[in-house]
Scaffold this motif. Sequence first.
Motif, PDB file in Angstrom:
ATOM      1  N   VAL A  65       2.711  -8.211  12.609  1.00 56.91           N
ATOM      2  CA  VAL A  65       1.476  -7.535  13.003  1.00 56.91           C
ATOM      3  C   VAL A  65       0.548  -8.508  13.297  1.00 56.91           C
ATOM      4  CG1 VAL A  65       0.008  -5.855  11.811  1.00 56.91           C
ATOM      5  CG2 VAL A  65       2.091  -5.623  11.511  1.00 56.91           C
ATOM      6  N   LYS A 107       6.222  -0.618  12.676  1.00 64.50           N
ATOM      7  CA  LYS A 107       6.205  -1.968  13.545  1.00 64.50           C
ATOM      8  C   LYS A 107       7.136  -2.983  13.296  1.00 64.50           C
ATOM      9  CE  LYS A 107       1.336  -2.004  14.988  1.00 64.50           C
ATOM     10  NZ  LYS A 107       1.312  -2.485  16.260  1.00 64.50           N
ATOM     11  N   LYS A 112       2.069  -2.302   9.300  1.00 61.41           N
ATOM     12  CA  LYS A 112       3.581  -2.356   9.798  1.00 61.41           C
ATOM     13  C   LYS A 112       4.198  -1.252   9.196  1.00 61.41           C
ATOM     14  CE  LYS A 112       7.350  -5.516   9.103  1.00 61.41           C
ATOM     15  NZ  LYS A 112       7.623  -5.961  10.345  1.00 61.41           N
TER      16      LYS A 112
END
Length: 232
Positions: free
Chosen positions: A60, A56, A51
């Motif tokens: 995840v 992100k 992440k």
Amino acid sequence: MSKKEHSTINNLQVLFEDNHLIVINKRPGDIVQGDKTGDQPLSDTVKAFLKKKYNKPGNVYLGVVHRLDRPTSGIVVFAKTSKALPRLNKMFAEKDAKKTYWAIVKNSPEEPEKRLVHWMKRNTKQNKSYANIKEVPDSKKAILTYKILKKLDRYFLLEVDLETGRHHQIRSQLTAIGSPIKGDLKYGFDRSNADGSIHLHARRLRLMHPVKKEPLEIIAPPPNDPIWNACL
């Protein structure tokens, strides 16, 4: 993110990563998946690492393919895609992923190299498996091959190739031949290691890449301690 979590993520040892999988060198003491202890599992640490690395948003994806015992170190594979996970699961289930371990033991086996066949019976209350020479009720066949790689001052380094994947298989089978693993109180070693680890390390993994269909060989350096360092 706490300082401890940040430190754990930064200390993660990634052995291999691409779009479909990530392979970690697990430290002794880490758990692969969450359990009743409530300690943060390696799977969560790897998710946090991905992440942060790729910035992100949201959750995840990470699939747990196999486990290692908590006091053991070495190679752990995680799937980064839903395409890779079932293929990796199938590979590990069908023993197409070849696993080699290093074990440091107290007593030299009688023979420098041998294929061991036992019938393993698990006691869930004790969280322990017993290696029997003959088949007993509710037992499963367990096979490994070991060879002595090196003689240390007081110990012996064995290389172990698994043919089956039973609960605590290496620990139990080596104890059955009188060669318990250093630090493994549960399986007959006379004292524990100070950090609660045992000297068993998932050293090498050979498999076909689940998507690219290319051969992969991954090697994990053992933990940094004087006895492991003497093996290198």
